[in-house]
Design an enzyme around this catalytic site. Structure first.
Site, PDB file in Angstrom:
ATOM      1  N   PRO A  75       0.715  -1.107  -0.072  1.00  0.00           N
ATOM      2  CG  PRO A  75      -0.032  -1.089   2.123  1.00  0.00           C
ATOM      3  CD  PRO A  75       0.872  -1.871   1.333  1.00  0.00           C
ATOM      4  N   GLY A 109       4.400   4.006   4.686  1.00  0.00           N
ATOM      5  CA  GLY A 109       5.633   4.089   5.455  1.00  0.00           C
ATOM      6  C   GLY A 109       6.372   2.522   5.186  1.00  0.00           C
ATOM      7  CG  LEU A 110       4.257  -0.492   4.929  1.00  0.00           C
ATOM      8  CD1 LEU A 110       3.095  -1.575   4.919  1.00  0.00           C
ATOM      9  CD2 LEU A 110       5.013  -1.014   6.091  1.00  0.00           C
ATOM     10  N   GLY A 111       7.536   1.716   2.140  1.00  0.00           N
ATOM     11  CA  GLY A 111       8.637   1.698   0.999  1.00  0.00           C
ATOM     12  C   GLY A 111       7.951   1.435  -0.374  1.00  0.00           C
ATOM     13  CB  SER A 112       4.640   2.038  -1.808  1.00  0.00           C
ATOM     14  OG  SER A 112       3.933   2.015  -2.936  1.00  0.00           O
ATOM     15  CB  ALA A 148       9.054  -1.639  -3.271  1.00  0.00           C
ATOM     16  CG  ASP A 196      11.920   4.436   2.493  1.00  0.00           C
ATOM     17  OD1 ASP A 196      12.713   4.444   3.632  1.00  0.00           O
ATOM     18  OD2 ASP A 196      11.127   4.939   2.254  1.00  0.00           O
TER      19      ASP A 196
END
Ligand code: MEV
Length: 332
Positions: A118, A122-125, A128, A169
């Site tokens: 998503p 904060g998950l590095g979308s 990535a 990231d």
């Protein structure tokens, strides 16, 4: 939503070619999500940070030759790259940077993007997706992608996404294991005992650029106070290196609690994130904190086991998390 993940993708970078939806051969690239365990925000000012890969969530790019121009196909937009909306500008940048890296700036390509990560959580979308594009395009072009080349392409896209990214990231989404990031230098982090985490989404988008900007402003207004807080984040990350190597979960959890308090004090938490952190502790998490830029996005909680992480996920959804995911970091 359950903690089961929507897709699991191969994560070894430039992967197999073959034909899927078109008659032309397709080439793939992928990258995984990341969670920052310690040191977000302070890393922007040169402090060490620790990030873990979230292999359970991944982004994939499928690339083939197109008739004309650069065509993007994604959930948000399908069409010529020149007409892509603002939110896809990091993607457009990654495509052009990867084509330039291959010496193929004038060639026509179609890039399909599939991501289970998503965005604005904060998950590095964004990093990535950029890494998946870099890998997919270099695979399509038959060009060897160096670590430095990959980092450079992802950072070009990250600058468009976030303004002035530390590079954490970009490194975290392309590293297979936990990493320590120290102002550009990356080293592996020893993991003495497996770590089981749950990530819980507050359901509120968090803008990294906004959060980093807010911290910068507070630092200008109150240099001494902010320096004290940012140094606390630095020493929490520094001390966690030994705890992780020893597999000392209680000590890691205590540092996560401390880190969340400091992140709250520097102004990047929110009521929703504080409530999820409290709910994780009430449900028996060893430690919990916000992860990434904050002002929305996700928390990360350390569980006693993979089974306990699933239970924490249920408790967090009951407490208002819109989605949860479990993840494990093995001994390394
Ligand atoms: C964002 O994932 C992490 C931050 O520390 C920003 C950065 O490192 O560029 C908030």
């Amino acid at each position: 939503m359950t903690s089961t993940l929507p897709i699991r993708l191969p994560l070894d970078g430039n992967t197999a070619s073959g034909s899927r939806s078109s008659q032309l051969p397709q080439f793939e690239g992928s990258a995984h999500a990341k969670a920052i365990l310690f040191g977000e925000h302070a890393v922007v000012y040169g402090a060490p940070a620790i990030a873990v890969p979230i292999h359970e969530l991944a982004a994939e790019a499928r690339v083939d030759s197109a008739a004309e121009g650069v065509r993007i196909e994604s959930e948000l937009f399908s069409g010529d790259a020149s007409a892509a909306p603002a939110r896809l500008q990091p993607v457009v940048t990654a495509i052009h940077a990867a084509l330039a890296y291959c010496g193929k700036s004038d060639e026509s390509v179609r890039v399909q993007i599939l991501s289970a990560i998503p965005h604005s959580r904060g998950l590095g979308s964004s990093a990535a997706v950029a890494a998946a594009i870099a890998r997919g395009i270099t695979n399509w072009a038959g060009v060897q992608l160096t670590t430095a080349g990959l980092y450079d392409i992802v950072q070009q896209a990250e600058r468009v996404a976030h303004g002035n990214p530390s590079g954490l990231d970009a490194r975290a989404v392309t590293s297979d294991g936990a990493i320590r990031f120290d102002f550009g230098a990356v080293s592996p982090v020893r993991i003495g005992a497996p770590l089981s985490f749950v990530l819980a989404d507050s359901g509120i988008a968090g803008s990294t650029a906004e959060a980093v900007g807010a911290v910068r402003m507070r630092r200008e207004q109150n240099p001494e106070g902010m320096e004290t807080l940012l140094s606390r984040l630095a020493s929490i990350a520094e001390g966690a290196i030994d705890d992780l190597a020893l597999g000392d979960h209680e000590a890691i959890g205590a540092r996560m609690r401390d880190a969340h308090e400091v992140l709250h004090a520097i102004g990047v938490s929110s009521d929703a994130l504080d409530a999820l952190v409290a709910a994780a502790h009430d449900a028996g998490a060893i430690g919990a904190k916000l992860t990434g830029g904050g002002l929305g996005g996700c928390i990360i909680a350390l569980a006693h086991s993979a089974e306990h992480a699933e239970q924490l996920g249920c408790a967090l959804r009951e407490a208002g998390a819109t989605r949860t995911w479990t993840a494990t970091v093995p001994v390394a």
